[in-house]
Design an enzyme around this catalytic site. Structure first.
Site, short mmCIF file in Angstrom:
data_model
loop_
_atom_site.label_atom_id
_atom_site.label_comp_id
_atom_site.label_asym_id
_atom_site.label_seq_id
_atom_site.Cartn_x
_atom_site.Cartn_y
_atom_site.Cartn_z
CD GLU A 34 21.01 182.33 132.33
OE1 GLU A 34 21.37 182.14 133.48
OE2 GLU A 34 20.29 183.18 131.86
CG HIS A 69 17.49 186.42 132.33
ND1 HIS A 69 16.53 185.73 132.76
CD2 HIS A 69 18.63 185.82 132.89
CE1 HIS A 69 16.82 184.76 133.16
NE2 HIS A 69 18.12 184.65 133.49
#
Length: 241
Positions: free
Chosen positions: A163, A93
């Site tokens: 993302e 992430h």
């Protein structure tokens, strides 16, 4: 390809709050049009495991180390996630990369280790605003996928979550056109690497009012949702598109 709706709770929700959330969400989960996955904080993994027994809802950890146990202070064990009944581990992430300095080599080790345990890695990729404005998006994503999947087993499941870093928690959302273009690029990169069956999720300020438009874009197979997943009704609306 099945849709996947994943919730990244980051460092929110205590075990008590986790149980309360699932008490509400399980009543709404029947509307979901795909697989639903929750990534609670490490301290709430056991509460999630207990709450989700007997349901089709999946859960996993937000991070892990690439060894099952040892002198690794502060790390999470993917083996424990498996023992608790978890199915996924979120890897790479942007907050792990930016705040904790995780690089692609470490990400690759984690992906391979998680696959080896029979869990599914959800590999996060994405570019910064500066990289997008400098027309480096494709190169950045290609590098992250090439290196992050360098040790991955093509015969085992892997999920990719795109993302754009500039759209995480900022309220900024990539336009449907930007999402379509970038997801097509990601699909083509994955195809060249031999991972063309990997679902590609979009993340970055996904909310109930934009989810329906985003899910229609090519190669968008679901979402990785942050803030909007912390409220049961909000996330159930997203998972029902």
């Amino acid at each position: 390809m099945k849709k996947i709706f994943a919730a990244n709770w980051k460092l929110f929700k205590s075990p008590k709050e986790t149980r309360e959330f699932f008490g509400q969400f399980k009543e709404l989960a029947g509307k979901a049009t795909g697989e639903v996955v929750f990534f609670p904080s490490a301290i709430s993994l056991e509460a999630a495991s207990e709450s989700l027994k007997g349901t089709s809802i999946k859960f996993g950890a937000q991070n892990c180390y690439f060894q099952a146990q040892g002198a690794f202070t502060g790390e999470n064990s993917a083996q424990v996630v498996k023992d608790l009944g978890g199915s996924y581990v979120l890897i790479g992430h942007s907050e792990r990369r930016a705040i904790f300095g995780e690089g692609d080599a470490l990400v690759a080790d984690k992906v391979a280790f998680v696959q080896g345990l029979g869990l599914t890695p959800m590999l996060c990729i994405g570019e910064t605003l500066q990289e997008r404005e400098s027309a480096k998006t494709f190169r950045v994503l290609e590098t992250q996928l090439n290196l992050g999947l360098a040790k991955a087993d093509k015969t085992k499941p892997v999920v990719v979550a795109y993302e754009p870093v500039w759209a995480i928690g900022t309220g900024k959302v990539a336009t449907p056109e930007q999402v379509a273009e970038t997801h097509t690029d990601v699909f083509n990169i994955l195809k060249a690497l031999g991972f063309e069956t990997a679902p590609i999720l979009y993340g970055g300020s996904v909310k109930p009012d934009n989810a329906a438009g985003l899910i229609k874009q090519p190669h968008v197979n679901g979402f990785l949702v942050g803030g909007a997943s912390l409220e049961a009704k909000s996330f159930s609306e997203i998972a029902s598109v």
